[in-house]
Each structure stands twice: as C-alpha cells, then as structure tokens.
Design a protein around this motif. Sequence first.
Motif, mmCIF file in Angstrom:
data_model
loop_
_atom_site.group_PDB
_atom_site.id
_atom_site.type_symbol
_atom_site.label_atom_id
_atom_site.label_comp_id
_atom_site.label_asym_id
_atom_site.label_seq_id
_atom_site.Cartn_x
_atom_site.Cartn_y
_atom_site.Cartn_z
ATOM 1 N N GLY A 11 0.803 -1.333 -0.025
ATOM 2 C CA GLY A 11 -0.133 0.101 0.161
ATOM 3 C C GLY A 11 0.855 1.318 -0.041
ATOM 4 N N GLU A 66 1.985 2.044 -3.352
ATOM 5 C CA GLU A 66 1.073 2.411 -4.308
ATOM 6 C C GLU A 66 0.701 3.925 -3.931
ATOM 7 N N SER A 118 1.467 7.245 -6.694
ATOM 8 C CA SER A 118 0.745 8.143 -7.118
ATOM 9 C C SER A 118 1.203 9.480 -6.936
ATOM 10 N N ASP A 177 -2.083 2.257 -8.179
ATOM 11 C CA ASP A 177 -3.149 1.192 -8.903
ATOM 12 C C ASP A 177 -3.605 0.330 -7.688
ATOM 13 N N TRP A 178 -4.742 0.489 -7.331
ATOM 14 C CA TRP A 178 -5.390 -0.546 -6.388
ATOM 15 C C TRP A 178 -5.210 -1.845 -6.506
ATOM 16 N N LEU A 187 -2.381 -3.706 -5.587
ATOM 17 C CA LEU A 187 -2.376 -3.957 -4.222
ATOM 18 C C LEU A 187 -3.172 -5.325 -4.096
#
Length: 128
Positions: free
Chosen positions: A84, A87, A91, A99-100, A103
Amino acid sequence: MPRLIRFATAPEQRRLWRALFTLLLVAITWLALVPAPPPAIGTGWDKSNHALAFGSLAFAGAWAWWPRPRQWGWLAAALLAYGGAIEIAQSHLPPRTGDWLDLLADGFGIALGLLAAWPVAAIAARPR
C-alpha cells in the motif's frame, strides 16, 4: 527430515533468509519507485510481477522472521502495508501511478508465498 526442509527452517539459516529478504525488499522498492523500470526485468504482465515479487517476499519472510505459521498473519499484514505504501508513493511520482489492483495482486502473491511455505512448515513440525 529432508535437507531442503531443514535448510529452510533451521534457526541457523535465518541470517541467510534475512539477507535474501532484505535484498528482495531493496530490489522491489527500487523497481517500484524508479521512473522507468528496465523492461527486461519482468514477466510481461504488471499484475504477475506484483504477485511474484510479494510471493517471494512472503516466502523468504516466513523463514527470516516468522517461522511458525501462526505468526504469518503479522507478516502478511506488514507486506500488504508495504505494498500500500508503494502504491501511495507511486501516485506522487510522475510518470508512475498508484493502482489498487496492484495491491490486490500483492495480496494474492503474499497468499501464494505463504501457501508455498505451509507444507515446508508442516513437514518441519513433524516429530522426528
């Protein structure tokens, strides 16, 4: 106990597993945060890259710090938090984007890595 199982689970091997885990952590962090990772390093699909990276971290981490399966929840949580954080960092780093779904792929890889470690731990726990 087979030699490979003994190698993976022996307390005297933890230093080696910790070195591998640290090397993987450094390499994955660099690949995740560099503006343009080398195209030759990868599987060809971003999500499988994530799963492979985090599966490797989970497997190595199991033997480096948490050799008992009941402790693996902590390892999974720590690795998911690390994914996390990557990510979120991506960003804020053009041209990268967070990009989730990455994850989610990280979580899948963590599960696969621990699933691969499970039979090793089960065999090692058997009385001799």
